[in-house]
Design an enzyme around this catalytic site. Structure first.
Site, PDB file in Angstrom:
ATOM      1  N   GLY A 294       0.799  -1.212   0.000  1.00  0.00           N
ATOM      2  CA  GLY A 294       0.000   0.000   0.000  1.00  0.00           C
ATOM      3  C   GLY A 294       0.836   1.268   0.000  1.00  0.00           C
ATOM      4  CG  ASN A 295       4.197   1.702   2.242  1.00  0.00           C
ATOM      5  OD1 ASN A 295       3.236   2.132   2.855  1.00  0.00           O
ATOM      6  ND2 ASN A 295       5.112   0.957   2.805  1.00  0.00           N
ATOM      7  CG  HIS A 296       2.989   5.818  -4.834  1.00  0.00           C
ATOM      8  ND1 HIS A 296       4.100   5.540  -5.585  1.00  0.00           N
ATOM      9  CD2 HIS A 296       2.269   6.666  -5.582  1.00  0.00           C
ATOM     10  CE1 HIS A 296       4.040   6.184  -6.728  1.00  0.00           C
ATOM     11  NE2 HIS A 296       2.930   6.884  -6.746  1.00  0.00           N
ATOM     12  CG  PHE A 297       8.471   3.919  -1.793  1.00  0.00           C
ATOM     13  CD1 PHE A 297       8.736   4.402  -0.525  1.00  0.00           C
ATOM     14  CD2 PHE A 297       8.020   2.623  -1.930  1.00  0.00           C
ATOM     15  CE1 PHE A 297       8.581   3.604   0.591  1.00  0.00           C
ATOM     16  CE2 PHE A 297       7.862   1.811  -0.817  1.00  0.00           C
ATOM     17  CZ  PHE A 297       8.135   2.309   0.440  1.00  0.00           C
ATOM     18  N   GLY A 298       6.885   6.811  -5.298  1.00  0.00           N
ATOM     19  CA  GLY A 298       7.040   7.757  -6.388  1.00  0.00           C
ATOM     20  C   GLY A 298       7.932   7.255  -7.493  1.00  0.00           C
TER      21      GLY A 298
END
Length: 51
Positions: free
Chosen positions: A29-33
């Protein structure tokens, strides 16, 4: 990640083309770009914030 053209009335993206898809997808669910950059010679550079 991909690119396309914004319609003349600014309501939709036309001719969208995927140029990169991460496989497998992250399930955290994380988004690091990330970033896509085309240079003057037509080369594509992809920068990901993933570890």
């Amino acid at each position: 990640m991909g690119y396309g053209r914004l319609s003349d009335d600014n309501t939709r993206l036309e001719a969208f083309r995927v140029v990169f898809r991460q496989q497998p997808k992250l399930s955290t669910g994380n988004h690091f770009g990330g970033r896509l950059v085309f240079d003057g010679k037509g080369y594509l550079f992809i920068g990901l914030g993933e570890k």
